[in-house]
Design a protein around this motif. Structure first.
Motif, PDB file in Angstrom:
ATOM      1  N   SER B 111       0.845  -1.192   0.000  1.00  0.00           N
ATOM      2  CA  SER B 111       0.000   0.000   0.000  1.00  0.00           C
ATOM      3  C   SER B 111       0.880   1.240   0.000  1.00  0.00           C
ATOM      4  O   SER B 111       0.484   2.297   0.459  1.00  0.00           O
ATOM      5  CB  SER B 111      -0.940  -0.005   1.202  1.00  0.00           C
ATOM      6  N   GLY B 112       2.097   1.107  -0.507  1.00  0.00           N
ATOM      7  CA  GLY B 112       3.035   2.222  -0.528  1.00  0.00           C
ATOM      8  C   GLY B 112       3.390   2.663  -1.928  1.00  0.00           C
ATOM      9  O   GLY B 112       2.548   2.632  -2.841  1.00  0.00           O
ATOM     10  N   LEU B 113       4.662   3.011  -2.112  1.00  0.00           N
ATOM     11  CA  LEU B 113       5.106   3.632  -3.361  1.00  0.00           C
ATOM     12  C   LEU B 113       4.823   2.762  -4.589  1.00  0.00           C
ATOM     13  O   LEU B 113       4.429   3.279  -5.631  1.00  0.00           O
ATOM     14  CB  LEU B 113       6.598   3.950  -3.265  1.00  0.00           C
ATOM     15  N   SER B 115       2.447   0.708  -5.134  1.00  0.00           N
ATOM     16  CA  SER B 115       1.040   0.847  -5.485  1.00  0.00           C
ATOM     17  C   SER B 115       0.752   2.232  -6.057  1.00  0.00           C
ATOM     18  O   SER B 115      -0.022   2.391  -7.008  1.00  0.00           O
ATOM     19  CB  SER B 115       0.199   0.582  -4.233  1.00  0.00           C
ATOM     20  N   TYR B 116       1.435   3.245  -5.473  1.00  0.00           N
ATOM     21  CA  TYR B 116       1.239   4.616  -5.947  1.00  0.00           C
ATOM     22  C   TYR B 116       1.671   4.751  -7.405  1.00  0.00           C
ATOM     23  O   TYR B 116       0.955   5.303  -8.236  1.00  0.00           O
ATOM     24  CB  TYR B 116       2.040   5.577  -5.058  1.00  0.00           C
ATOM     25  N   ASN B 119      -0.731   2.978  -9.724  1.00  0.00           N
ATOM     26  CA  ASN B 119      -1.987   3.683  -9.941  1.00  0.00           C
ATOM     27  C   ASN B 119      -1.802   4.999 -10.673  1.00  0.00           C
ATOM     28  O   ASN B 119      -2.631   5.375 -11.497  1.00  0.00           O
ATOM     29  CB  ASN B 119      -2.679   3.933  -8.601  1.00  0.00           C
ATOM     30  N   ALA B 120      -0.676   5.695 -10.359  1.00  0.00           N
ATOM     31  CA  ALA B 120      -0.457   6.998 -10.984  1.00  0.00           C
ATOM     32  C   ALA B 120      -0.290   6.843 -12.493  1.00  0.00           C
ATOM     33  O   ALA B 120      -0.703   7.706 -13.252  1.00  0.00           O
ATOM     34  CB  ALA B 120       0.774   7.675 -10.380  1.00  0.00           C
ATOM     35  N   PHE B 121       0.335   5.746 -12.912  1.00  0.00           N
ATOM     36  CA  PHE B 121       0.534   5.552 -14.342  1.00  0.00           C
ATOM     37  C   PHE B 121      -0.451   4.543 -14.926  1.00  0.00           C
ATOM     38  O   PHE B 121      -0.266   4.056 -16.028  1.00  0.00           O
ATOM     39  CB  PHE B 121       1.985   5.124 -14.617  1.00  0.00           C
ATOM     40  N   ARG B 122      -1.470   4.219 -14.133  1.00  0.00           N
ATOM     41  CA  ARG B 122      -2.545   3.320 -14.580  1.00  0.00           C
ATOM     42  C   ARG B 122      -2.010   2.051 -15.232  1.00  0.00           C
ATOM     43  O   ARG B 122      -2.313   1.745 -16.384  1.00  0.00           O
ATOM     44  CB  ARG B 122      -3.466   4.045 -15.562  1.00  0.00           C
TER      45      ARG B 122
END
Lengths: 345, 321
Positions: B111-113, B115-116, B119-122
């Motif tokens: 649930s950290g980087l 995952s970020y 999600n940020a780059f789909r």
């Protein structure tokens, strides 16, 4: 902490989001907005428990990473008690659920404690493995079995498996303080913090754990039974985390919710809380509220327009900077010009 | 039914396949721990490798080998980059290695980087544009028994064998490896002999991170060619336990990794074989067995004979001699 937040902002900037607006919304959702402080306390309550659980073990240099699984098992035991005794009056159900939660967590915490104390198996790895086992266990109870915890009566539950709802008598009442709703679990957590503080600083047992934490050889020469103390500490640590699980069931969810519990990661966040509070029970209360607010706001923000994963990243960054900062606190770094050095100063 | 479709051969071939990411990660951790640095962030480093490797494959245009080569480099770089954070904290700033490693696991983990970034780059929800597919080596894939196990795996599996061989020779047969062991066992002596303790620790922590990143990429480019949050699901922690089972020796990491590979493949293999047991039971098996084996090796003769590096987890401060 401040530096950690700044680094999180930098990350937002790098991925093309305006950091300031996010900060304002973070503050609003976390602390200032209507009803948000009550919401923050909902997240802070389990963090208070898992933070205390981690701190109890870490003080003795026993690395209990298993608060996550101990919380699950506490939730299983407490929801079991709540379902079984649901017809009793509330004044009896709640103590039964509290006791069950304490017991469930303590048993799950005792396992790595015993393995470490008598077989010398690294508690970091065993307690962590037990997190996964506990997680799979609660998933099994609800999704792949016809267990006591699963709702088998209602229509929707046959298609989408879910836990059985507890009787209304087993809901923990919130304590009202003006406009603020304080969950009963948070109150219990503060009681636990006070008891821990007393245990740590005013009793022989607390002294012995501190001694073991500082120097195992010294403790051994002083005649402290390291193995026994270790098991007891792991039981206490597990019991506190289990109480957190009981509070999750009694205060908020009112059923055994495997998905929700596993998505939250309260156990791991508790490590952050404990480290930030330098294992001090009262500081843990404050840090839990602070981090609870951030987490709460992070989750409420990361749905629509911000990517998920922000919460863990933020927690990790805060922890990194705390660790780095500790060195600077321990050794005061003095910057002196080359000229001053040349003069022999 | 031919021999190659019989259950033991299928399981053995799957053991090598599913064991490979564990092998990469535990090799990396062996090297880091041999230098005296305990890095508990393996799970995070693997996930970073998985997401960055996957991202590279989606972005790089061109033939498959180019994209996959770029992905391998990206994954290794991502693993090494987050390992550097641990290095700075644990080696440079002498922070508690356990807490720092846990922080790394939270920071980069499910649930950290990682995952970020995903999600940020789909990145989620799309299949990989390229994946590591099995190679029929020298046309031997059809060979009975050994064919599917040894000669019908993907390029990353063969690369892992090279890495094992290189690491084994390096640690036990080379001058640099001797220095490495000295740094891990007795940094004071190593320092007195003119070896830079910090440099050795940094390099091996970074190499460990790179290998963990490669292991992670194996998940997103070979096992499930896609990106899913937290897709390594605990493999990083098992890799840390495998280091103990391997008694900190690279060549023994192979045995443990393939054994656990077999365990994690059981779920898939037996489900197709119409065995009715709850999937959670199989999923929990590797974790339970880790605990049992760890308890067995940690006590008694094994520990006395082949222990951990003496300076494992202890920061080295020159003045504190």
């Amino acid at each position: 902490v401040t530096a950690g937040l700044m680094a999180a902002n930098l990350l937002l900037l790098l991925t093309g989001r305006h950091p300031l607006t996010v900060d304002v919304r973070l503050l609003d959702r976390g602390f200032l907005g209507a009803g948000s402080l009550s919401g923050t306390l909902i997240t802070a309550t389990p963090l208070l428990f898992t933070g205390l659980a981690a701190a109890t073990a870490f003080r003795m240099q026993v690395w209990n990473i298993g608060a996550e699984g101990q919380l699950y098992m506490g939730a299983v035991a407490a929801s079991g008690a709540g379902l079984a005794f649901g017809s009793w009056p509330t004044a009896l159900v709640i103590p039964a659920m509290v006791a069950a939660g304490l017991l469930g967590g303590a048993v799950w915490g005792a396992l790595p404690g015993l393995l470490r104390a008598y077989l010398n198996a690294n508690e970091i790895i065993t307690s962590l493995m037990l997190n996964y086992v506990a997680g799979l266990f609660i998933t099994y109870l609800i999704f792949d079995s016809r267990s006591f915890w699963r709702d088998l009566a209602s229509h929707s539950a046959r298609v989408f498996p879910q836990g059985r709802n507890l009787a209304a008598g087993a809901d923990w009442p919130a304590l009202a303080a003006g406009p603020l709703e304080v969950p009963l679990g948070f109150g219990l957590g503060l009681v636990a913090a006070t008891l821990l503080w007393f245990l740590n600083s005013r009793t022989r047992f607390g002294f012995e754990t501190r001694l073991i934490g500082d120097s195992r050889p010294a403790a051994r020469y002083a005649g402290v039974s390291i193995a026994r103390t270790m098991v007891v500490v792991m039981c206490i640590s597990g019991a506190i985390a289990g109480l957190g699980g009981a509070s999750e069931v009694g205060d908020f969810r009112h059923l055994l919710d495997p998905r929700g519990l596993q998505q939250s990661g309260f156990g791991y966040a508790g490590i952050v809380v404990a480290a930030l509070a330098r294992y001090n029970p009262f500081a843990i209360g404050l840090v839990a509220i602070l981090l609870g607010g951030l987490t709460n706001a992070g989750y409420s923000l990361q749905g629509p327009d911000l990517p998920a994963g922000l919460v863990g990243t933020m927690q990790g960054l805060i922890l990194f900077f705390t660790l780095g900062g500790e060195l600077l606190l321990r050794y005061r770094v003095r910057f002196r010009s080359a000229a001053a050095l040349a003069e022999g100063g | 039914m031919s021999v190659n479709e019989s259950l033991p051969v299928v399981i053995a071939a799957a053991a090598v396949f599913y064991g490979t990411p564990l092998l990469y990660a535990s090799l990396g951790e062996v090297l880091a721990e041999r230098s005296g640095v305990l890095n508990l962030g393996v799970e995070g480093m693997m996930l970073m490798g998985a997401v960055c490797g996957f991202g590279a494959v989606q972005v790089v245009a061109g033939p498959g080998w180019l994209a996959l080569g770029a992905a391998v480099l990206c994954a290794a770089a991502a693993g090494a980059a987050v390992a550097l954070i641990h290095g700075v904290l644990a080696i440079g700033l002498r922070a508690n290695q356990i807490v720092s490693g846990l922080a790394l696991a939270i920071f980069a983990g499910g649930s950290g980087l990682s995952s970020y970034i995903g999600n940020a780059f789909r990145l989620g929800g799309h299949p990989a544009h390229h994946e590591f597919s099995r190679i029929d080596v020298l046309g031997l894939a059809k060979m009975p028994v050994l064919g599917p196990i040894l000669f019908h795996q993907n390029a990353l599996v063969y690369l892992s064998w090279l890495v094992v061989a290189a690491a084994t020779v390096y640690v036990s047969r080379s001058r640099l490896g001797l220095n490495l062991r000295a740094v891990g066992e007795s940094p004071e002596t190593a320092d007195a002999a003119g070896i830079s303790v910090a440099a050795y620790r940094y390099v091996h922590t970074l190499v460990g991170g790179a290998l963990a990143g490669l292991g992670g990429a194996f998940y997103s480019l070979a096992i499930t060619p896609a990106w899913i949050d937290g897709m390594t699901s605990g493999a990083g922690w098992i890799a840390i336990a495998l280091v103990v089972f391997a008694f900190w020796r690279p060549e023994l990491a192979v045995v443990g990794a393939y054994l656990f590979g077999a365990l994690s493949s059981l779920t898939f293999v037996l489900q197709t074989g119409n065995v009715h047991v709850a999937p959670e039971v199989f999923a929990a098996l590797p974790f339970v067995i880790t605990i049992v084996v760890l308890a067995a090796v940690s006590s008694g003769w094994a520990r006395r004979r082949l222990g951990a590096p003496a300076a494992l987890g202890v920061p080295y401060v020159r003045e504190a001699r």
